[in-house]
Design an enzyme around this catalytic site. Sequence first.
Site, PDB file in Angstrom:
ATOM      1  N   HIS A   6      -2.360   1.122   7.238  1.00 38.60           N
ATOM      2  CA  HIS A   6      -3.115   1.090   6.022  1.00 38.60           C
ATOM      3  C   HIS A   6      -2.931   2.982   5.116  1.00 38.60           C
ATOM      4  CE1 HIS A   6      -3.771  -0.946   2.255  1.00 38.60           C
ATOM      5  NE2 HIS A   6      -5.088  -0.122   1.928  1.00 38.60           N
TER       6      HIS A   6
ATOM      7  N   CYS B  66       0.689  -0.978   0.074  1.00 36.30           N
ATOM      8  CA  CYS B  66       0.335   0.021  -0.117  1.00 36.30           C
ATOM      9  C   CYS B  66       1.035   1.386   0.295  1.00 36.30           C
ATOM     10  CB  CYS B  66      -1.243   0.158   1.265  1.00 36.30           C
ATOM     11  SG  CYS B  66      -0.475  -0.052   2.690  1.00 36.30           S
TER      12      CYS B  66
ATOM     13  N   HIS C  32      -6.026   1.877  -3.465  1.00 38.90           N
ATOM     14  CA  HIS C  32      -4.678   0.920  -2.697  1.00 38.90           C
ATOM     15  C   HIS C  32      -4.453  -0.750  -3.029  1.00 38.90           C
ATOM     16  CE1 HIS C  32      -7.955  -1.631  -0.091  1.00 38.90           C
ATOM     17  NE2 HIS C  32      -8.636  -0.675  -1.051  1.00 38.90           N
TER      18      HIS C  32
END
Length: 191
Positions: free
Chosen positions: A132, A80, A144
């Site tokens: 994240h 990510c 993402h």
Amino acid sequence: MKTKKIIASMLFIGFCLVSHAQTTNKSKTGDQDNLTKEYFSQIMGVAINTTTSTKLYQFVYDWLGTPYRLGGDSKKGIDCSKFSLAVYENVFNTTIGYNSRNQYDNVTPIRKSDLQAGDLVFFKIRSKSITHVGVYLGDDKFAHASSSKGVMVSSLNEAYWQRYYYNGGRPKKDEDRIMTADASNYKEDNK
């Protein structure tokens, strides 16, 4: 005199062929742009309104489906934070940090209602720390690198993302950024 006419004719034909080839190349680029715009506007429900958005959407479109790989930074596999870093380096020509927490240190926090295409969205998934990061696309959608499905587009309105959403952010000016490569936190950051 005939030789000059033949040479002139050959030059004219050559010019026409080169012009046609350039037009065909532009047409292919235009077709790709149109596919990207159509994908994001109709399928994903994201409005395309600026050149930056088009470049952003094109970059994301090109990476869709890339598998997730912790520490990866290529189309063979990416995580990510490396995906958001790649977006910023390629679309906005800037560097934002190497892991999700470092990236958060380099943004000005933004309310969810004020997010714009290109802003970053941060999540704390089963953790007290940021774990994240994604890139906001507009209309509550973000791109993402998901650990389960690779590079994808998700909605901030999905129950899972609503549950773990932490904050949005817009990169600070270059002189205000903190660039660190703290490897001790890296592995746990990029889930």
